[in-house]
Design an enzyme around this catalytic site. Structure first.
Site, PDB file in Angstrom:
ATOM      1  N   ASN A 131       0.812  -1.223   0.000  1.00 20.54           N
ATOM      2  CA  ASN A 131       0.000   0.000   0.000  1.00 20.54           C
ATOM      3  C   ASN A 131       0.842   1.268   0.000  1.00 20.54           C
ATOM      4  O   ASN A 131       0.363   2.351   0.332  1.00 20.54           O
ATOM      5  CB  ASN A 131      -0.939  -0.002   1.214  1.00 20.54           C
ATOM      6  CG  ASN A 131      -1.952  -1.132   1.125  1.00 20.54           C
ATOM      7  OD1 ASN A 131      -2.524  -1.358   0.054  1.00 20.54           O
ATOM      8  ND2 ASN A 131      -2.140  -1.856   2.206  1.00 20.54           N
ATOM      9  N   ASP A 242      17.343   9.814  -5.736  1.00 25.86           N
ATOM     10  CA  ASP A 242      17.898  10.930  -6.545  1.00 25.86           C
ATOM     11  C   ASP A 242      19.210  10.515  -7.219  1.00 25.86           C
ATOM     12  O   ASP A 242      19.479  10.876  -8.359  1.00 25.86           O
ATOM     13  CB  ASP A 242      18.180  12.152  -5.657  1.00 25.86           C
ATOM     14  CG  ASP A 242      16.903  12.881  -5.260  1.00 25.86           C
ATOM     15  OD1 ASP A 242      15.850  12.584  -5.843  1.00 25.86           O
ATOM     16  OD2 ASP A 242      16.971  13.738  -4.357  1.00 25.86           O
ATOM     17  N   ALA A 244      20.163   7.417  -7.850  1.00 30.36           N
ATOM     18  CA  ALA A 244      20.006   6.240  -8.722  1.00 30.36           C
ATOM     19  C   ALA A 244      19.252   6.550 -10.010  1.00 30.36           C
ATOM     20  O   ALA A 244      19.449   5.880 -11.020  1.00 30.36           O
ATOM     21  CB  ALA A 244      19.277   5.136  -7.958  1.00 30.36           C
ATOM     22  N   GLU A 366      11.573   2.659  -9.663  1.00 27.35           N
ATOM     23  CA  GLU A 366      12.316   3.815  -9.099  1.00 27.35           C
ATOM     24  C   GLU A 366      11.523   5.108  -9.226  1.00 27.35           C
ATOM     25  O   GLU A 366      12.075   6.189  -9.462  1.00 27.35           O
ATOM     26  CB  GLU A 366      13.720   3.918  -9.699  1.00 27.35           C
ATOM     27  CG  GLU A 366      14.547   2.711  -9.264  1.00 27.35           C
ATOM     28  CD  GLU A 366      16.023   2.926  -9.170  1.00 27.35           C
ATOM     29  OE1 GLU A 366      16.451   4.094  -9.078  1.00 27.35           O
ATOM     30  OE2 GLU A 366      16.749   1.918  -9.156  1.00 27.35           O
ATOM     31  N   GLY A 367      10.219   4.982  -9.072  1.00 25.80           N
ATOM     32  CA  GLY A 367       9.308   6.123  -9.169  1.00 25.80           C
ATOM     33  C   GLY A 367       8.691   6.163 -10.554  1.00 25.80           C
ATOM     34  O   GLY A 367       9.412   6.274 -11.542  1.00 25.80           O
TER      35      GLY A 367
HETATM   36  N1  COS Z   1      15.620  15.083  -1.136  1.00 28.34           N
HETATM   37  C1  COS Z   1      15.582  15.509   0.136  1.00 28.34           C
HETATM   38  N2  COS Z   1      14.433  15.652   0.822  1.00 28.34           N
HETATM   39  C2  COS Z   1      13.294  15.335   0.203  1.00 28.34           C
HETATM   40  C3  COS Z   1      13.257  14.883  -1.125  1.00 28.34           C
HETATM   41  C4  COS Z   1      14.484  14.761  -1.799  1.00 28.34           C
HETATM   42  N3  COS Z   1      14.543  14.328  -3.063  1.00 28.34           N
HETATM   43  N4  COS Z   1      11.976  14.641  -1.469  1.00 28.34           N
HETATM   44  C5  COS Z   1      11.226  14.950  -0.399  1.00 28.34           C
HETATM   45  N5  COS Z   1      12.022  15.363   0.609  1.00 28.34           N
HETATM   46  C6  COS Z   1      11.605  15.787   1.954  1.00 28.34           C
HETATM   47  C7  COS Z   1      10.680  16.985   1.876  1.00 28.34           C
HETATM   48  O1  COS Z   1      11.404  18.188   1.871  1.00 28.34           O
HETATM   49  C8  COS Z   1       9.852  16.824   3.130  1.00 28.34           C
HETATM   50  O2  COS Z   1      10.598  17.278   4.241  1.00 28.34           O
HETATM   51  P1  COS Z   1       9.863  18.064   5.446  1.00 28.34           P
HETATM   52  O3  COS Z   1       8.950  17.059   6.055  1.00 28.34           O
HETATM   53  O4  COS Z   1      11.001  18.464   6.323  1.00 28.34           O
HETATM   54  O5  COS Z   1       9.143  19.214   4.795  1.00 28.34           O
HETATM   55  C9  COS Z   1       9.722  15.321   3.294  1.00 28.34           C
HETATM   56  O6  COS Z   1      10.817  14.753   2.558  1.00 28.34           O
HETATM   57  C10 COS Z   1       8.415  14.807   2.729  1.00 28.34           C
HETATM   58  O7  COS Z   1       8.343  15.254   1.385  1.00 28.34           O
HETATM   59  P2  COS Z   1       6.979  15.374   0.576  1.00 28.34           P
HETATM   60  O8  COS Z   1       5.944  16.059   1.415  1.00 28.34           O
HETATM   61  O9  COS Z   1       7.271  15.921  -0.777  1.00 28.34           O
HETATM   62  O10 COS Z   1       6.606  13.831   0.486  1.00 28.34           O
HETATM   63  P3  COS Z   1       5.423  13.104  -0.216  1.00 28.34           P
HETATM   64  O11 COS Z   1       4.881  12.159   0.775  1.00 28.34           O
HETATM   65  O12 COS Z   1       4.502  14.065  -0.885  1.00 28.34           O
HETATM   66  O13 COS Z   1       6.158  12.213  -1.326  1.00 28.34           O
HETATM   67  C11 COS Z   1       7.242  11.717  -3.379  1.00 28.34           C
HETATM   68  C12 COS Z   1       7.086  12.656  -2.205  1.00 28.34           C
HETATM   69  C13 COS Z   1       5.938  11.401  -4.079  1.00 28.34           C
HETATM   70  C14 COS Z   1       8.180  12.410  -4.336  1.00 28.34           C
HETATM   71  C15 COS Z   1       7.880  10.417  -2.872  1.00 28.34           C
HETATM   72  O14 COS Z   1       6.976   9.708  -2.080  1.00 28.34           O
HETATM   73  C16 COS Z   1       8.371   9.502  -3.989  1.00 28.34           C
HETATM   74  O15 COS Z   1       9.468   9.697  -4.519  1.00 28.34           O
HETATM   75  N6  COS Z   1       7.587   8.491  -4.357  1.00 28.34           N
HETATM   76  C17 COS Z   1       8.044   7.503  -5.304  1.00 28.34           C
HETATM   77  C18 COS Z   1       8.770   6.451  -4.565  1.00 28.34           C
HETATM   78  C19 COS Z   1       9.614   5.641  -5.461  1.00 28.34           C
HETATM   79  O16 COS Z   1      10.396   6.136  -6.243  1.00 28.34           O
HETATM   80  N7  COS Z   1       9.463   4.336  -5.316  1.00 28.34           N
HETATM   81  C20 COS Z   1      10.264   3.425  -6.035  1.00 28.34           C
HETATM   82  C21 COS Z   1      10.631   2.353  -5.103  1.00 28.34           C
HETATM   83  S1  COS Z   1      12.274   2.101  -4.947  1.00 28.34           S
HETATM   84  S2  COS Z   1      12.710   1.119  -6.584  1.00 28.34           S
END
Ligand code: COS
Length: 389
Positions: A131, A242, A244, A366-367
């Site tokens: 989930n 970021d 990768a 990876e997103g």
């Molecule tokens: N670098 C540093 N900090 C980051 C960041 C990054 N690239 N992205 C987010 N953050 C920080 C934010 O600044 C925020 O910090 P604060 O709580 O201090 O404000 C915190 O992390 C939460 O960020 P945000 O509110 O943007 O998070 P979300 O829950 O909205 O999610 C996404 C952000 C959608 C970008 C994230 O969940 C994501 O990348 N999802 C895809 C996951 C993925 O790639 N899965 C593949 C599995 S691994 S193969």
């Protein structure tokens, strides 16, 4: 023929040549069989280890070659020219290693990085759950302190190298009520008590790579396996991704280049209406678009990787752009390659059928590419808000 000059150093050119040689000699001859049998490419992993390619991005003091994101991208591109299932297996070990490299303390780095660098052990990265895919902040796996241990409970889903890797970096909640800020990162070893694996998933493409659930059932790990600080887990996951994502772009470039090579070769040989189909403008225009899009993606991926290696820290947008552009391109180019080969392209006798099936995952893992657009959009929103002030 004119080729874009990316001004590679002698060492970088050696990495390209070495990875290409392994792709041609070791990967291409077996890729169809590995795909058909869903067989994990252990022999090729041993070849990559022998060639010292697992340590490209790891500092020399931990047994690596001391390269960066760019060197890694160069190797990934050439290996992906051979097969992206094999390349993903290799790349996922780096994904599992990055959290240790970026946030590990000296003891953790000394204990784990040399084995990852030598290829003696594969690594894997565990974030996704049933989930919590795009919504990575919604993970439910927990890690609770118990004396000198952390106790993990929960299930990670679709983990590349799951069951094959020895070293896992896992994101789990240490403070459930805090959401993403309550997540922490841990190193888990395959032999840790309470750690087991689900069945191997059956997939549309990328079939030689192993994808399994990671199951934590009162899994006890020593206290010193916490990576970075408690509560830093979500940031560790984001920074890992970021670093990768340009590599996934490079995989897209290599795969698309392989599809173009096949399409041109076929177009020059295939006779219809009394002439090679290469002589028809309809085909030439498709090939021209494919070649142009590949070069544009390569230039973007290389530039982003070099920017990261030059020390830029604010890389989320750039990494997302490289991943997004190069993998959407790879899906289009592999689909067009199948079109150019026509009925033959749809048959398993030619490699473009597998390339098109494999390409799809690049837009998902990876997103997803929708998430990449979100990351880019949010960065633009922030940049322009700052400028207005
Ligand atoms: N670098 C540093 N900090 C980051 C960041 C990054 N690239 N992205 C987010 N953050 C920080 C934010 O600044 C925020 O910090 P604060 O709580 O201090 O404000 C915190 O992390 C939460 O960020 P945000 O509110 O943007 O998070 P979300 O829950 O909205 O999610 C996404 C952000 C959608 C970008 C994230 O969940 C994501 O990348 N999802 C895809 C996951 C993925 O790639 N899965 C593949 C599995 S691994 S193969």
């Amino acid at each position: 023929m004119g080729k874009v000059n990316y001004f590679l150093t002698e060492e970088q050119q050696m990495i390209v040549d070495l990875a290409r040689q392994i792709a041609e000699e070791k990967i291409v001859p077996v890729r169809a069989e590995l795909d058909e049998k869903e067989e994990f490419p252990w022999d090729i992993m041993k070849d990559l280890a022998q060639a010292d390619l697992f340590g490209l991005y790891i500092p020399e003091e931990y047994g690596g070659l001391g390269g960066g994101c760019f060197e890694n991208c160069l190797a990934l591109e050439q290996l992906a020219w051979g097969c992206i299932a094999v390349t993903t297996t290799y790349a996922a070990s780096a994904l599992g290693g990055y959290p240790i490299l970026l946030f590990g303390n000296d003891e953790q780095k000394s204990k784990y990085l040399p084995d990852i660098a030598s290829g003696k052990k594969l690594a894997a990265f565990g974030l996704t759950e049933a989930n919590a895919g795009s919504d990575a902040g919604a993970i439910q796996t927990t890690a609770v302190e118990d004396g000198d241990y952390w106790v993990l409970n929960g299930t990670k889903q679709w983990i590349t190298n799951g069951g094959e890797a020895e070293i896992y970096t896992i994101i789990a909640l240490t403070d459930k009520h805090k959401g993403p800020r309550g997540a922490s990162a841990f190193i888990v070893e395959k032999s840790d008590p309470g750690f087991s694996f689900g069945k191997k998933e059956r997939k549309m493409g990328l079939r030689a790579s192993a994808t399994r659930e990671l199951i934590f059932n009162d899994c006890r790990i020593p206290k010193d396996r916490l990576l970075g600080r408690r509560g830093q887990g979500f940031i560790i996951a984001m920074k890992t991704l970021d670093l990768a994502r340009p590599g996934i772009g490079a995989i897209g470039v290599g795969l698309a280049q392989a599809a173009l090579d096949e399409a041109v070769k076929y177009a020059k040989e295939r006779i219809q209406f009394g002439q090679p189909i290469m002589s028809f403008q309809a085909i030439q225009h498709m090939l021209a678009d494919m070649a142009t899009q590949i070069e544009a993606a390569r230039a973007l991926v290389y530039s982003v990787a070099r920017t990261i290696d030059a020390g830029e820290k604010d890389i989320a947008k750039l990494a997302a752009m490289a991943k997004l552009f190069a993998t959407d391109m790879a899906m289009k180019v592999t689909t067009d390659a199948v079109q150019i080969l026509g009925g033959y392209g749809y048959m398993k006798d030619y490699p473009v059928e597998k390339m098109m099936r494999d390409a799809k995952i690049l837009q998902i893992y990876e997103g997803t590419n929708q998430i990449q657009r979100n990351v880019i959009g949010q960065a633009l929103n922030k940049e322009y808000t700052i400028k207005k002030k």
